[in-house]
Design a protein around this motif. Structure first.
Motif, mmCIF file in Angstrom:
data_model
loop_
_atom_site.group_PDB
_atom_site.id
_atom_site.type_symbol
_atom_site.label_atom_id
_atom_site.label_comp_id
_atom_site.label_asym_id
_atom_site.label_seq_id
_atom_site.Cartn_x
_atom_site.Cartn_y
_atom_site.Cartn_z
ATOM 1 N N CYS A 85 0.796 -1.227 0.074
ATOM 2 C CA CYS A 85 -0.092 -0.071 0.071
ATOM 3 C C CYS A 85 0.855 1.259 0.015
ATOM 4 C CB CYS A 85 -0.706 0.113 1.371
ATOM 5 S SG CYS A 85 -2.089 -1.041 1.131
ATOM 6 N N VAL A 86 2.068 1.073 0.091
ATOM 7 C CA VAL A 86 3.175 2.362 0.033
ATOM 8 C C VAL A 86 2.761 3.161 -1.126
ATOM 9 C CG1 VAL A 86 5.459 3.035 -0.017
ATOM 10 C CG2 VAL A 86 4.723 1.313 1.475
ATOM 11 N N GLN A 116 9.902 4.145 -2.652
ATOM 12 C CA GLN A 116 10.056 3.567 -1.475
ATOM 13 C C GLN A 116 9.826 2.162 -1.272
ATOM 14 O OE1 GLN A 116 11.434 5.431 0.765
ATOM 15 N NE2 GLN A 116 11.288 7.502 -0.151
ATOM 16 N N PHE A 117 8.686 1.626 -2.302
ATOM 17 C CA PHE A 117 8.459 0.472 -2.172
ATOM 18 C C PHE A 117 9.408 -0.567 -2.694
ATOM 19 C CE2 PHE A 117 6.169 -3.280 -4.260
ATOM 20 C CZ PHE A 117 5.717 -3.833 -3.058
ATOM 21 N N MET A 118 10.344 -0.076 -3.420
ATOM 22 C CA MET A 118 11.425 -0.891 -4.021
ATOM 23 C C MET A 118 12.224 -1.485 -2.869
ATOM 24 S SD MET A 118 10.823 -1.132 -7.005
ATOM 25 C CE MET A 118 12.413 -2.186 -7.410
ATOM 26 N N LEU A 119 12.314 -0.744 -2.034
ATOM 27 C CA LEU A 119 13.188 -0.916 -0.680
ATOM 28 C C LEU A 119 12.655 -2.343 0.015
ATOM 29 C CD1 LEU A 119 15.081 -0.481 1.930
ATOM 30 C CD2 LEU A 119 12.930 0.526 2.834
ATOM 31 N N ASP A 131 12.509 -5.189 10.857
ATOM 32 C CA ASP A 131 13.455 -4.011 10.802
ATOM 33 C C ASP A 131 13.108 -3.180 9.500
ATOM 34 O OD1 ASP A 131 15.470 -2.192 11.995
ATOM 35 O OD2 ASP A 131 16.543 -2.859 10.293
ATOM 36 N N THR A 132 13.264 -3.906 8.317
ATOM 37 C CA THR A 132 12.890 -3.328 7.076
ATOM 38 C C THR A 132 11.686 -2.801 6.918
ATOM 39 O OG1 THR A 132 14.451 -4.966 6.039
ATOM 40 C CG2 THR A 132 12.946 -3.784 4.490
ATOM 41 N N MET A 148 7.810 2.000 6.468
ATOM 42 C CA MET A 148 6.709 2.455 7.182
ATOM 43 C C MET A 148 7.393 4.072 7.479
ATOM 44 S SD MET A 148 4.319 0.799 6.599
ATOM 45 C CE MET A 148 4.748 0.424 5.159
ATOM 46 N N SER A 149 8.219 4.408 7.937
ATOM 47 C CA SER A 149 8.947 5.400 8.388
ATOM 48 C C SER A 149 9.041 6.338 7.084
ATOM 49 C CB SER A 149 10.299 5.419 9.194
ATOM 50 O OG SER A 149 10.970 6.601 9.346
ATOM 51 N N LYS A 150 9.748 5.647 6.245
ATOM 52 C CA LYS A 150 9.796 6.542 4.905
ATOM 53 C C LYS A 150 8.420 6.661 4.224
ATOM 54 C CE LYS A 150 14.304 4.937 3.635
ATOM 55 N NZ LYS A 150 15.179 5.805 3.173
ATOM 56 N N ALA A 151 7.541 6.004 4.230
ATOM 57 C CA ALA A 151 6.276 6.087 3.493
ATOM 58 C C ALA A 151 5.496 7.359 4.341
ATOM 59 C CB ALA A 151 5.433 4.845 3.454
ATOM 60 N N TYR A 152 5.608 7.255 5.549
ATOM 61 C CA TYR A 152 5.008 8.338 6.418
ATOM 62 C C TYR A 152 5.553 9.798 5.968
ATOM 63 C CZ TYR A 152 3.628 11.102 10.250
ATOM 64 O OH TYR A 152 2.889 12.104 11.113
ATOM 65 N N LYS A 153 6.860 10.020 5.685
ATOM 66 C CA LYS A 153 7.230 11.039 5.470
ATOM 67 C C LYS A 153 7.241 11.496 3.603
ATOM 68 C CE LYS A 153 10.933 10.740 8.767
ATOM 69 N NZ LYS A 153 12.246 10.308 8.823
ATOM 70 N N ASN A 154 6.591 10.397 2.873
ATOM 71 C CA ASN A 154 6.778 10.565 1.497
ATOM 72 C C ASN A 154 5.740 9.786 0.689
ATOM 73 O OD1 ASN A 154 7.659 11.596 -0.761
ATOM 74 N ND2 ASN A 154 9.133 10.101 -1.412
ATOM 75 N N GLY A 155 4.547 10.407 0.716
ATOM 76 C CA GLY A 155 3.329 9.601 -0.002
ATOM 77 C C GLY A 155 2.282 8.925 0.793
ATOM 78 N N GLY A 156 2.946 8.503 2.080
ATOM 79 C CA GLY A 156 1.818 7.619 2.671
ATOM 80 C C GLY A 156 1.542 6.313 2.327
ATOM 81 N N LEU A 157 0.269 5.863 2.501
ATOM 82 C CA LEU A 157 -0.272 4.764 2.203
ATOM 83 C C LEU A 157 -1.513 4.896 1.031
ATOM 84 C CD1 LEU A 157 -0.241 2.825 5.266
ATOM 85 C CD2 LEU A 157 1.512 2.838 3.580
ATOM 86 N N TYR A 158 -1.346 4.216 0.065
ATOM 87 C CA TYR A 158 -2.710 4.201 -0.673
ATOM 88 C C TYR A 158 -3.515 2.739 -0.774
ATOM 89 C CZ TYR A 158 -5.264 4.206 -5.075
ATOM 90 O OH TYR A 158 -6.286 4.260 -6.197
#
Length: 84
Positions: free
Chosen positions: A18-19, A24-27, A61-62, A67-77
């Motif tokens: 949902c990212v 970011q999802f590529m991570l 951990d990953t 989720m930390s990166k998603a929160y700062k950039n784009g959130g969830l969809y």
């Protein structure tokens, strides 16, 4: 114990997908769960590798990093709705 981990693995995979930022999802695809490893037809036994202590710890951990990166950039969809 393994059953609980498998549930969490499936949940993390669902939420990771949902990212709302493909970069970011590529991570997740690169160091989390490989694309195609979790499908509707995937058995619990096929996910046991991800549920081993070290791998499971790394996976959580990953997921938290994602989720930390998603929160700062784009959130969830999900289903036409974007997080605020």
């Amino acid at each position: 114990m393994m059953n609980e981990r498998i549930k969490v693995i499936r949940a993390m995979e669902t939420i990771a997908r949902c990212v709302n930022d493909e970069n970011q999802f590529m991570l997740w695809l690169n160091i989390g769960i490989a694309d195609g490893d979790v499908k509707e037809s995937t058995t619990d036994e096929e996910l046991e590798y991800y549920a081993e202590d070290e791998e499971f710890s790394d996976l959580m951990d990953t997921f938290l990093l994602l989720m930390s990166k998603a929160y700062k950039n784009g959130g969830l969809y999900c289903d036409g709705v974007v997080s605020k």
